[in-house]
Write an enzyme that holds these catalytic residues in place. Structure first.
Site, PDB file in Angstrom:
ATOM      1  N   HIS A   1      -2.108   7.228   7.533  1.00 24.51           N
ATOM      2  CA  HIS A   1      -1.151   8.134   6.869  1.00 24.51           C
ATOM      3  C   HIS A   1      -1.829   9.431   6.453  1.00 24.51           C
ATOM      4  O   HIS A   1      -1.263  10.517   6.617  1.00 24.51           O
ATOM      5  CB  HIS A   1      -0.560   7.471   5.623  1.00 24.51           C
ATOM      6  CG  HIS A   1       0.590   6.555   5.879  1.00 24.51           C
ATOM      7  ND1 HIS A   1       1.754   6.955   6.516  1.00 24.51           N
ATOM      8  CD2 HIS A   1       0.785   5.250   5.562  1.00 24.51           C
ATOM      9  CE1 HIS A   1       2.605   5.932   6.570  1.00 24.51           C
ATOM     10  NE2 HIS A   1       2.034   4.884   6.012  1.00 24.51           N
TER      11      HIS A   1
ATOM     12  N   GLN B   1       2.836   9.920   1.880  1.00 27.42           N
ATOM     13  CA  GLN B   1       4.204   9.365   1.942  1.00 27.42           C
ATOM     14  C   GLN B   1       5.099   9.885   0.820  1.00 27.42           C
ATOM     15  O   GLN B   1       6.325   9.762   0.903  1.00 27.42           O
ATOM     16  CB  GLN B   1       4.157   7.828   1.878  1.00 27.42           C
ATOM     17  CG  GLN B   1       3.534   7.204   3.113  1.00 27.42           C
ATOM     18  CD  GLN B   1       3.418   5.700   2.982  1.00 27.42           C
ATOM     19  OE1 GLN B   1       2.446   5.192   2.438  1.00 27.42           O
ATOM     20  NE2 GLN B   1       4.416   4.976   3.457  1.00 27.42           N
TER      21      GLN B   1
ATOM     22  N   GLY C   1       0.838  -1.192   0.000  1.00 26.49           N
ATOM     23  CA  GLY C   1       0.000   0.000   0.000  1.00 26.49           C
ATOM     24  C   GLY C   1       0.872   1.241   0.000  1.00 26.49           C
ATOM     25  O   GLY C   1       2.064   1.174   0.337  1.00 26.49           O
TER      26      GLY C   1
ATOM     27  N   HIS D   1      -4.107   1.253   7.945  1.00 28.57           N
ATOM     28  CA  HIS D   1      -2.740   1.806   7.967  1.00 28.57           C
ATOM     29  C   HIS D   1      -2.626   2.995   7.003  1.00 28.57           C
ATOM     30  O   HIS D   1      -2.042   4.029   7.350  1.00 28.57           O
ATOM     31  CB  HIS D   1      -1.776   0.668   7.590  1.00 28.57           C
ATOM     32  CG  HIS D   1      -0.338   1.048   7.448  1.00 28.57           C
ATOM     33  ND1 HIS D   1       0.637   0.582   8.298  1.00 28.57           N
ATOM     34  CD2 HIS D   1       0.322   1.828   6.535  1.00 28.57           C
ATOM     35  CE1 HIS D   1       1.818   1.072   7.927  1.00 28.57           C
ATOM     36  NE2 HIS D   1       1.649   1.818   6.853  1.00 28.57           N
ATOM     37  N   GLU D   2      -3.211   2.857   5.804  1.00 25.45           N
ATOM     38  CA  GLU D   2      -3.112   3.937   4.805  1.00 25.45           C
ATOM     39  C   GLU D   2      -3.950   5.145   5.203  1.00 25.45           C
ATOM     40  O   GLU D   2      -3.528   6.284   5.024  1.00 25.45           O
ATOM     41  CB  GLU D   2      -3.522   3.442   3.407  1.00 25.45           C
ATOM     42  CG  GLU D   2      -2.764   2.242   2.862  1.00 25.45           C
ATOM     43  CD  GLU D   2      -1.257   2.349   2.968  1.00 25.45           C
ATOM     44  OE1 GLU D   2      -0.719   3.470   3.068  1.00 25.45           O
ATOM     45  OE2 GLU D   2      -0.604   1.293   2.983  1.00 25.45           O
TER      46      GLU D   2
ATOM     47  N   CYS E   1       6.272  -0.442   7.293  1.00 20.08           N
ATOM     48  CA  CYS E   1       5.863   0.774   6.585  1.00 20.08           C
ATOM     49  C   CYS E   1       7.021   1.242   5.722  1.00 20.08           C
ATOM     50  O   CYS E   1       8.167   1.261   6.178  1.00 20.08           O
ATOM     51  CB  CYS E   1       5.472   1.862   7.585  1.00 20.08           C
ATOM     52  SG  CYS E   1       4.934   3.390   6.787  1.00 20.08           S
ATOM     53  N   LEU E   2       6.724   1.603   4.491  1.00 20.84           N
ATOM     54  CA  LEU E   2       7.772   2.086   3.592  1.00 20.84           C
ATOM     55  C   LEU E   2       8.401   3.375   4.123  1.00 20.84           C
ATOM     56  O   LEU E   2       9.519   3.705   3.746  1.00 20.84           O
ATOM     57  CB  LEU E   2       7.190   2.320   2.191  1.00 20.84           C
ATOM     58  CG  LEU E   2       6.709   1.051   1.467  1.00 20.84           C
ATOM     59  CD1 LEU E   2       5.942   1.411   0.206  1.00 20.84           C
ATOM     60  CD2 LEU E   2       7.884   0.133   1.151  1.00 20.84           C
TER      61      LEU E   2
HETATM   62  O1  GNR Z   1       4.168  -2.734   2.556  1.00 24.13           O
HETATM   63  C1  GNR Z   1       3.548  -2.609   3.601  1.00 24.13           C
HETATM   64  N1  GNR Z   1       3.275  -3.705   4.354  1.00 24.13           N
HETATM   65  C2  GNR Z   1       2.413  -3.703   5.435  1.00 24.13           C
HETATM   66  C3  GNR Z   1       2.403  -4.814   6.255  1.00 24.13           C
HETATM   67  C4  GNR Z   1       1.565  -4.882   7.337  1.00 24.13           C
HETATM   68  C5  GNR Z   1       0.696  -3.837   7.603  1.00 24.13           C
HETATM   69  C6  GNR Z   1       0.693  -2.706   6.799  1.00 24.13           C
HETATM   70  C7  GNR Z   1       1.539  -2.644   5.717  1.00 24.13           C
HETATM   71  S1  GNR Z   1       1.520  -1.237   4.685  1.00 24.13           S
HETATM   72  C8  GNR Z   1       3.146  -1.262   4.052  1.00 24.13           C
HETATM   73  C9  GNR Z   1       3.290  -0.212   2.963  1.00 24.13           C
HETATM   74  C10 GNR Z   1       3.119   1.155   3.562  1.00 24.13           C
HETATM   75  O2  GNR Z   1       3.940   1.681   4.262  1.00 24.13           O
HETATM   76  N2  GNR Z   1       1.980   1.746   3.352  1.00 24.13           N
HETATM   77  O3  GNR Z   1       1.749   2.945   3.913  1.00 24.13           O
HETATM   78 NI    NI Z   2       2.931   3.002   5.708  1.00 26.52          NI
END
Ligand code: GNR
Ligand code: NI
Length: 177
Positions: free
Chosen positions: A137, A51, A46, A133-134, A91-92
């Protein structure tokens, strides 16, 4: 198409609350393509516009193994949450760190797609976690905010000490998908 640079914790721009998208047009669709390209290249499941330092309520997701199920959410809103699930998240924007986070196990989300059409989706487990999670952000929130101040501080200091180049080249969170 262009691959965009991903901001890294503790960059304060990750704390900006994104604005509603008011028009879904070709310019936005080109940017959505860039978001997908950036997410796939980075090996994430995601990516939120926040980001890449673009502060509109827009995010892309693909939790499929084959990376062939792109989902785009514009102005997403969670309308229902159910159950509780603890999952290890990465998270990236926090490369190389993985921690357990508690979230709703299943959700219903409504949003606009890239054609500006409203849709509603019910999701559970990984997809539900990724959507939450997104959306975090887009609200300026990171998964590290759910950790103890001690753990968050450790992660912050390690990321500050590691060179940006090293982080961008060597450490990607896809290993915990
Ligand atoms: O790549 C991602 N893997 C992930 C694994 C578990 C819970 C959430 C994520 S999101 C993350 C990519 C990212 O940072 N999205 O904002
Ligand atoms: Ni993230």
């Amino acid at each position: 198409m262009a691959k965009l640079d991903i901001l890294r914790f503790p960059d304060t721009r990750l704390r900006i609350r994104a604005f509603e998208v008011t028009a879904v047009n070709d310019v936005l669709r080109l940017f959505i393509d860039d978001l997908f390209e950036t997410m796939y290249h980075a090996g994430g499941i995601g990516l939120a516009a926040t980001q890449v330092d673009f502060h509109k309520r827009l995010m892309v997701i693909d939790v499929s193994e084959s990376k062939t199920e792109p989902l785009c959410f514009i102005n997403p809103v969670i309308t229902h949450k159910e159950g509780v699930e603890i999952m290890q998240e990465g998270c990236l924007s926090v490369p190389g760190f993985y921690e357990d986070v508690e979230r709703a196990q299943a959700i219903t989300v409504k949003a606009l797609d890239k054609n500006g059409e409203a849709f509603e989706l019910t999701a559970d487990d990984l997809l539900a976690v990724c959507i939450q999670h997104e959306i975090d952000h887009l609200d300026g929130k990171l998964f590290v905010d759910y950790l103890s101040p001690l753990k968050r501080g450790r992660i912050r200091r390690k990321l500050e000490r590691m060179g940006k180049d090293l982080v961008n080249q060597n450490i990607r969170p896809e290993s915990t998908l």
